[in-house]
Design a protein around this motif. Structure first.
Motif, PDB file in Angstrom:
ATOM      1  N   ASN A   1       3.842  18.546  -5.760  1.00 16.66           N
ATOM      2  CA  ASN A   1       4.124  18.006  -7.099  1.00 16.66           C
ATOM      3  C   ASN A   1       5.520  18.303  -7.605  1.00 16.66           C
ATOM      4  O   ASN A   1       5.726  18.422  -8.799  1.00 16.66           O
ATOM      5  CB  ASN A   1       3.114  18.531  -8.120  1.00 16.66           C
ATOM      6  N   ALA A   2       6.447  18.440  -6.688  1.00 15.42           N
ATOM      7  CA  ALA A   2       7.809  18.705  -7.154  1.00 15.42           C
ATOM      8  C   ALA A   2       8.742  17.541  -6.895  1.00 15.42           C
ATOM      9  O   ALA A   2       9.903  17.582  -7.279  1.00 15.42           O
ATOM     10  CB  ALA A   2       8.357  19.954  -6.475  1.00 15.42           C
ATOM     11  N   HIS A   3       8.233  16.509  -6.236  1.00 13.19           N
ATOM     12  CA  HIS A   3       9.120  15.411  -5.856  1.00 13.19           C
ATOM     13  C   HIS A   3       8.530  14.086  -6.276  1.00 13.19           C
ATOM     14  O   HIS A   3       7.432  13.710  -5.864  1.00 13.19           O
ATOM     15  CB  HIS A   3       9.361  15.416  -4.348  1.00 13.19           C
ATOM     16  N   ALA A   4       9.286  13.381  -7.095  1.00 18.25           N
ATOM     17  CA  ALA A   4       8.851  12.058  -7.520  1.00 18.25           C
ATOM     18  C   ALA A   4       9.191  11.011  -6.469  1.00 18.25           C
ATOM     19  O   ALA A   4       8.620   9.938  -6.460  1.00 18.25           O
ATOM     20  CB  ALA A   4       9.539  11.682  -8.836  1.00 18.25           C
ATOM     21  N   TYR A   5      10.097  11.349  -5.580  1.00 10.68           N
ATOM     22  CA  TYR A   5      10.525  10.400  -4.555  1.00 10.68           C
ATOM     23  C   TYR A   5      10.195  10.984  -3.193  1.00 10.68           C
ATOM     24  O   TYR A   5       9.676  12.079  -3.080  1.00 10.68           O
ATOM     25  CB  TYR A   5      12.019  10.086  -4.705  1.00 10.68           C
ATOM     26  N   HIS A   6      10.507  10.254  -2.165  1.00 10.12           N
ATOM     27  CA  HIS A   6      10.099  10.675  -0.828  1.00 10.12           C
ATOM     28  C   HIS A   6      10.979  11.784  -0.294  1.00 10.12           C
ATOM     29  O   HIS A   6      12.196  11.653  -0.238  1.00 10.12           O
ATOM     30  CB  HIS A   6      10.143   9.486   0.136  1.00 10.12           C
TER      31      HIS A   6
ATOM     32  N   GLU B   1      -0.494   4.458  -1.364  1.00 11.27           N
ATOM     33  CA  GLU B   1      -0.847   5.508  -0.411  1.00 11.27           C
ATOM     34  C   GLU B   1       0.319   6.448  -0.232  1.00 11.27           C
ATOM     35  O   GLU B   1       1.478   6.036  -0.291  1.00 11.27           O
ATOM     36  CB  GLU B   1      -1.156   4.882   0.951  1.00 11.27           C
TER      37      GLU B   1
ATOM     38  N   THR C   1      20.291  11.222   1.524  1.00  9.68           N
ATOM     39  CA  THR C   1      19.631  10.927   2.794  1.00  9.68           C
ATOM     40  C   THR C   1      19.206  12.188   3.544  1.00  9.68           C
ATOM     41  O   THR C   1      18.136  12.225   4.145  1.00  9.68           O
ATOM     42  CB  THR C   1      20.534  10.063   3.696  1.00  9.68           C
TER      43      THR C   1
ATOM     44  N   ASP D   1       9.966  10.087 -16.512  1.00 15.00           N
ATOM     45  CA  ASP D   1       9.728   8.741 -15.992  1.00 15.00           C
ATOM     46  C   ASP D   1       8.999   7.898 -17.000  1.00 15.00           C
ATOM     47  O   ASP D   1       9.323   6.755 -17.248  1.00 15.00           O
ATOM     48  CB  ASP D   1       8.900   8.829 -14.708  1.00 15.00           C
TER      49      ASP D   1
ATOM     50  N   LEU E   1      13.143   3.840  -0.667  1.00 16.40           N
ATOM     51  CA  LEU E   1      14.110   3.664  -1.749  1.00 16.40           C
ATOM     52  C   LEU E   1      15.515   3.489  -1.199  1.00 16.40           C
ATOM     53  O   LEU E   1      16.298   2.689  -1.704  1.00 16.40           O
ATOM     54  CB  LEU E   1      14.055   4.874  -2.695  1.00 16.40           C
ATOM     55  N   CYS E   2      15.833   4.218  -0.161  1.00 13.19           N
ATOM     56  CA  CYS E   2      17.171   4.118   0.430  1.00 13.19           C
ATOM     57  C   CYS E   2      17.436   2.698   0.895  1.00 13.19           C
ATOM     58  O   CYS E   2      18.486   2.123   0.603  1.00 13.19           O
ATOM     59  CB  CYS E   2      17.273   5.097   1.603  1.00 13.19           C
TER      60      CYS E   2
ATOM     61  N   ASP F   1       5.316   3.175 -13.449  1.00 17.34           N
ATOM     62  CA  ASP F   1       6.611   3.810 -13.497  1.00 17.34           C
ATOM     63  C   ASP F   1       7.693   2.805 -13.138  1.00 17.34           C
ATOM     64  O   ASP F   1       7.695   2.250 -12.058  1.00 17.34           O
ATOM     65  CB  ASP F   1       6.603   4.969 -12.508  1.00 17.34           C
TER      66      ASP F   1
ATOM     67  N   GLU G   1       1.784   8.588   2.629  1.00 20.01           N
ATOM     68  CA  GLU G   1       1.639   8.700   4.074  1.00 20.01           C
ATOM     69  C   GLU G   1       1.533  10.144   4.523  1.00 20.01           C
ATOM     70  O   GLU G   1       2.176  11.028   3.947  1.00 20.01           O
ATOM     71  CB  GLU G   1       2.861   8.096   4.760  1.00 20.01           C
TER      72      GLU G   1
ATOM     73  N   ASP H   1       9.823  15.648 -14.409  1.00 18.66           N
ATOM     74  CA  ASP H   1       9.873  14.328 -13.792  1.00 18.66           C
ATOM     75  C   ASP H   1       8.932  13.335 -14.433  1.00 18.66           C
ATOM     76  O   ASP H   1       9.308  12.252 -14.802  1.00 18.66           O
ATOM     77  CB  ASP H   1       9.511  14.441 -12.310  1.00 18.66           C
ATOM     78  N   GLU H   2       7.664  13.752 -14.557  1.00 23.99           N
ATOM     79  CA  GLU H   2       6.694  12.748 -14.989  1.00 23.99           C
ATOM     80  C   GLU H   2       6.975  12.284 -16.397  1.00 23.99           C
ATOM     81  O   GLU H   2       6.956  11.106 -16.704  1.00 23.99           O
ATOM     82  CB  GLU H   2       5.279  13.298 -14.898  1.00 23.99           C
TER      83      GLU H   2
ATOM     84  N   LEU I   1       0.799  -1.221   0.000  1.00 19.54           N
ATOM     85  CA  LEU I   1       0.000   0.000   0.000  1.00 19.54           C
ATOM     86  C   LEU I   1       0.830   1.269   0.000  1.00 19.54           C
ATOM     87  O   LEU I   1       0.407   2.283  -0.498  1.00 19.54           O
ATOM     88  CB  LEU I   1      -0.940   0.022   1.216  1.00 19.54           C
ATOM     89  N   VAL I   2       1.970   1.190   0.602  1.00 18.53           N
ATOM     90  CA  VAL I   2       2.793   2.399   0.670  1.00 18.53           C
ATOM     91  C   VAL I   2       4.089   2.137  -0.085  1.00 18.53           C
ATOM     92  O   VAL I   2       4.618   1.049  -0.037  1.00 18.53           O
ATOM     93  CB  VAL I   2       3.119   2.753   2.135  1.00 18.53           C
ATOM     94  N   GLU I   3       4.556   3.151  -0.748  1.00 20.32           N
ATOM     95  CA  GLU I   3       5.793   3.000  -1.507  1.00 20.32           C
ATOM     96  C   GLU I   3       6.949   2.697  -0.551  1.00 20.32           C
ATOM     97  O   GLU I   3       7.168   3.429   0.401  1.00 20.32           O
ATOM     98  CB  GLU I   3       6.087   4.304  -2.234  1.00 20.32           C
TER      99      GLU I   3
ATOM    100  N   VAL J   1      17.923   0.390  -2.091  1.00 20.15           N
ATOM    101  CA  VAL J   1      19.211   0.579  -2.761  1.00 20.15           C
ATOM    102  C   VAL J   1      20.323  -0.061  -1.942  1.00 20.15           C
ATOM    103  O   VAL J   1      21.211  -0.719  -2.476  1.00 20.15           O
ATOM    104  CB  VAL J   1      19.484   2.083  -2.989  1.00 20.15           C
TER     105      VAL J   1
ATOM    106  N   ASP K   1      14.910  11.415  -2.277  1.00 21.03           N
ATOM    107  CA  ASP K   1      15.963  10.411  -2.392  1.00 21.03           C
ATOM    108  C   ASP K   1      16.952  10.724  -3.506  1.00 21.03           C
ATOM    109  O   ASP K   1      18.112  10.313  -3.436  1.00 21.03           O
ATOM    110  CB  ASP K   1      15.354   9.029  -2.673  1.00 21.03           C
ATOM    111  N   LEU K   2      16.493  11.409  -4.529  1.00 19.35           N
ATOM    112  CA  LEU K   2      17.378  11.605  -5.677  1.00 19.35           C
ATOM    113  C   LEU K   2      17.592  13.064  -6.058  1.00 19.35           C
ATOM    114  O   LEU K   2      18.524  13.362  -6.801  1.00 19.35           O
ATOM    115  CB  LEU K   2      16.828  10.856  -6.905  1.00 19.35           C
ATOM    116  N   ARG K   3      16.769  13.941  -5.594  1.00 20.45           N
ATOM    117  CA  ARG K   3      16.853  15.326  -6.062  1.00 20.45           C
ATOM    118  C   ARG K   3      16.717  16.326  -4.919  1.00 20.45           C
ATOM    119  O   ARG K   3      16.084  16.053  -3.908  1.00 20.45           O
ATOM    120  CB  ARG K   3      15.744  15.592  -7.076  1.00 20.45           C
TER     121      ARG K   3
ATOM    122  N   VAL L   1      21.587   7.109  -2.861  1.00 17.55           N
ATOM    123  CA  VAL L   1      20.480   8.043  -2.707  1.00 17.55           C
ATOM    124  C   VAL L   1      20.884   9.137  -1.726  1.00 17.55           C
ATOM    125  O   VAL L   1      21.787   8.965  -0.918  1.00 17.55           O
ATOM    126  CB  VAL L   1      19.189   7.344  -2.212  1.00 17.55           C
TER     127      VAL L   1
END
Lengths: 320, 463
Positions: B166-171, B83, B222, A216, A79-80, A265, B85, A212-213, A74-76, A83, B189-191, B220
């Motif tokens: 809407n500026a971050h594709a990652y957390h 989701e 941190t 991707d 990533l860290c 993605d 969070e 980004d979008e 449910l939650v992404e 990796v 994580d990346l930007r 990544v």
């Protein structure tokens, strides 16, 4: 089969009294054999210890692969964390490739066709799919030139049954603190560079970086077409830890059967997200369930309930 | 004297102001970030349920709840069927210019600027509407009055003034306000993106670690933070154990670092866990701006900005875990991200550990202390007793054996008051505020050190 491995891993890790294996490093073992094995007792001891080192390394590899596969639906996922685990897997496989154990394992299963040799299979094994066609993978961490045997190796690595009593007395973390001879390390690195150079697919997705979008999505399309051209479908076609599909899986398969997987993605691949859960891990989880107590490895039941929730949400979205 | 003498010897004297948010802890109450305001008068906490609680320091020195609001709500990303969070990852305060407070809060995807203001007067006596707000019948109005402001009970209101989305594709893992107070950075994580506080529909990307081929990803971001004084300098750390200092003046995209802080790992001690434990979980500039404090899994390091090759000081936080790395890897504890903090004078550093322990290191004297934040141990106004972790046999009754440590109790989030000896420790859903008894607000005349026991050092020889 895999259940046995995990039991042994738990035993290994749960131990408190352990003997330090770091003194019996790989390097030491090599020294003995180079010297022509003058001390048969010690070389035997060294061989025993290095085989338990190999066992522990294997356990660590197995654990890492499982970690990458058990995902929060449910939650992404983080990533860290993904990796770091993927890097650990890569390191182990580099070392195994280098000292020949990887090759030995793959040769046993590959009908002598191709050998991965310097190919760093890394996280090829992380991709699990029962899809027979070459539909783009929803996640593939490192897709090197696809080889069947790599995937079969994964099967083997996760299902290795050898449980030795010595292992239960060994503290795994100490054993992996072996000596890295600098020379070997360099050799491995140059191999890695070579294989990376030959591996990279078309770089034409570079120009497509807008925001980004878009980026991707373009990446994803590029990669999906690239992967089609590889024998990815072949790679995963024969992989099965366990035959047959369990109930929730087949229900979800139906649900996702008309979902265009390429829509997702591919950047999430490192996170191990599998939106179409036609996958080995659930088989793996099934085999884990009875034998595996501690929730630390990720309770299969959580994944199941998450799966049901996802099922529910998808029904709402799809409007069925 | 009070501000200056923040040595380890005083850390034994910390008192407790415990706040338990809820009697029945559930995961939504887990505190996920703690941050003092720039003056130290306010303290903000964010939790997993997206809530922010702001405490205000009373004249007597205690912190009491000032405002509570729901900052973020859970969202659903339909594209990925995932989701988002609502957990608050970071809070950062803007300098307080007038009576209203401004703070930035962020979850994984969206940053918000909140205004928290007080209202203690309300207007009464409108001509066109009555006390309940209903419009009066104009024909009934016979005279005009001037509305007046009358006192009312204090109301603290929080309102979102800006939403940066809407500026971050990652957390998103960090936000940091620039010393120019006009811009801030947000890092995922990346930007890393640079924003203007007034502009929500665009940001500038200043660091991009995303490889063209995601399969090549090995590193990544941190944490990222702006330098406290130089508005063009920022630092960011990575999962591979490096910390980079970037100068925004040299180029628009700061992928090329100006400095790279990394300590070489001894090849003889390399293991499969080496990279894992070298991953930097927190970066903090010293107040002076001369040093960087980085936290990795087992240690905390102080770096001189002028020396990249190795840190000037290394503090072992819990080296006894080194032999347990495999177990910690299995339980995912090895991925825990501990924060670290400087005291106001940059003479002491603090960071958390397991078993609700947190540690403080005095840089000058090299003395350190381990303290515990838990309800059983802390009574209001009591002095904290130092703790000690032993590897083998217990030497004292109060010692804790490594194998008895509770790894579910982790002190990930700690904060130190910008000037005074007041610290805030988050232990799951509890917030502990400790004050140095002998220097509450800097006005204490007598500076006496009263100790029940001598500070415990990690390597105290057996008695």
């Amino acid at each position: 089969m895999s259940a046995c491995t995990l039991v042994s891993v738990s035993t290994v890790l749960g131990c408190h009294s352990c003997f330090r294996v770091d003194m019996f490093s790989k390097g030491t073992k090599r020294k003995f054999s180079d010297d022509g094995g003058e001390m048969s007792d010690e070389s035997l001891g060294g061989a025993n210890v290095s085989s338990s080192y190999n066992l522990q390394r294997q356990s660590l590899l197995d654990m890492s692969l499982i970690k990458l596969q058990l995902c929060h639906m449910l939650v992404e996922p983080n990533l860290c964390r993904s990796v770091l685990i993927a890097n650990t897997v890569r390191q182990i496989q580099e070392e195994m490739t280098h000292d020949g154990s990887w090759q030995a394992v793959t040769e046993a299963f590959c009908n002598g066709s191709q050998s991965p040799s310097e190919r760093l299979v890394a996280t090829e094994v992380l991709c699990r799919s029962r899809e027979q066609d070459a539909e783009p993978k929803l996640f593939s961490v490192i897709s090197y030139e696809g080889c069947r045997e790599e995937e079969v190796v994964a099967d083997e690595t996760l299902c290795s049954v050898s449980v030795s009593d010595a292992a239960s007395n060994v503290c795994l973390s100490e054993s992996v603190g072996h000596c890295w001879e600098t020379g070997e390390l360099r050799v491995v690195e140059s191999d890695e560079e070579t294989s990376e150079g030959s591996r990279l697919g078309p770089g034409d997705d570079d120009d497509d970086d807008e925001d980004d979008e878009d980026e991707d999505e373009v990446d994803e399309e590029e990669e999906s077409s690239r992967e089609d051209s590889k024998s990815m479908g072949q790679v995963f076609g024969t992989f099965e830890i366990k035959n047959g599909s369990s109930g929730p899986d087949s229900a979800l398969e139906e649900l996702f059967s008309d979902v265009d997987a390429s829509y997702y993605d591919l950047d999430t691949m490192l996170t191990g997200i599998q939106s179409a859960p036609k996958m080995g891990p659930y088989d793996l989880l099934d085999s884990l369930a009875p034998s595996h107590g501690p929730p630390s490895l990720g309770s299969p039941s959580n994944c199941r309930s998450d799966l049901n929730e996802l099922d529910h949400i998808m029904e709402i979205i799809v409007g069925s | 004297a009070a501000k200056n003498g923040a040595g380890c010897s005083n850390s034994c004297l910390f008192q407790r102001h415990g706040f338990n948010f809820h009697s029945h802890p559930n995961s939504a109450d887990v505190i996920s970030t703690v941050e003092f305001s720039q003056s130290g008068e306010f303290l903000a906490t964010g939790d997993k349920g997206g809530r922010v609680v702001i405490f205000q320091r009373e004249p007597q020195g205690e912190y009491n709840v000032y405002s509570t609001f729901q900052s973020h709500d859970p969202e659903f990303d339909y594209l990925k069927s995932l989701e988002i969070e609502e957990k608050i990852n970071k809070i950062r305060w803007l300098p307080q210019l007038h009576s209203a407070l401004f703070l930035l809060t962020t979850n994984d995807k969206t940053i918000k600027l909140w205004k928290v203001s007080e209202r203690d007067k309300q207007p009464e006596g409108y001509n066109l509407k009555d006390e309940e707000g209903r419009v009066k019948d104009i024909s009934k109005i016979t005279s005009l009055q001037v509305p007046v402001l009358r006192p009312m009970d204090l109301l603290v209101e929080a309102s979102p003034r800006r939403v940066f989305s809407n500026a971050h594709a990652y957390h998103i893992n960090s936000i940091s306000i620039n010393s120019d107070c006009e811009t801030y950075l947000s890092a995922d994580d990346l930007r890393i993106n640079l924003w203007n506080l007034s502009i929500t529909d665009r940001s500038f990307n200043i660091v991009d670690l995303k490889p063209d081929n995601m399969e090549d990803l090995t590193e990544v971001i941190t944490v990222a933070e702006f330098h406290p004084h130089h508005c063009h300098l920022l630092a960011f750390s990575s999962s591979t154990g490096t910390t980079r200092l970037c100068d925004m003046r040299s180029r628009a995209l700061c992928d090329q670092h100006a400095k790279l802080f990394e300590e070489a790992v001894d090849p003889a001690s390399r293991s499969f866990f080496s990279e894992l434990i070298s991953s930097v979980s927190d970066v903090k500039f010293s107040h002076s701006g001369r040093y960087l404090l980085t936290r990795d899994y087992l240690s905390a390091k102080v770096w001189d900005l002028n020396m990249e090759k190795k840190p000037v000081e290394t503090y072992q936080v819990h080296d006894y875990l080194r032999s347990k790395l495999c177990t910690l890897y299995e339980s995912d504890c090895i991925f825990d991200k501990f924060e670290c903090a400087w005291n106001g004078t940059d003479s002491v550093i603090m960071t958390g550990a397991y078993n609700n322990f947190f540690r403080m290191f005095d840089r000058a004297s090299r003395r350190d202390v381990t303290l515990e934040a838990s309800r059983e141990v802390c009574k209001r106004r009591a002095v904290l007793r130092p703790r000690r972790v032993c590897i083998g046999r217990k030497r004292r009754e109060s010692d804790i054996c490594v194998d008895s440590l509770d790894f579910r109790k982790k002190v990930l989030h700690t904060a130190w008051h910008p000037t005074d000896n007041i610290i805030a420790i988050a232990a799951r859903n509890n917030l502990y505020i400790f004050q140095d008894r002998h220097s509450p607000s800097g006005h204490h005349g007598v500076h006496r050190i009263e100790q029940e026991t001598a500070p415990q050092l990690e390597d105290t020889p057996p008695q």
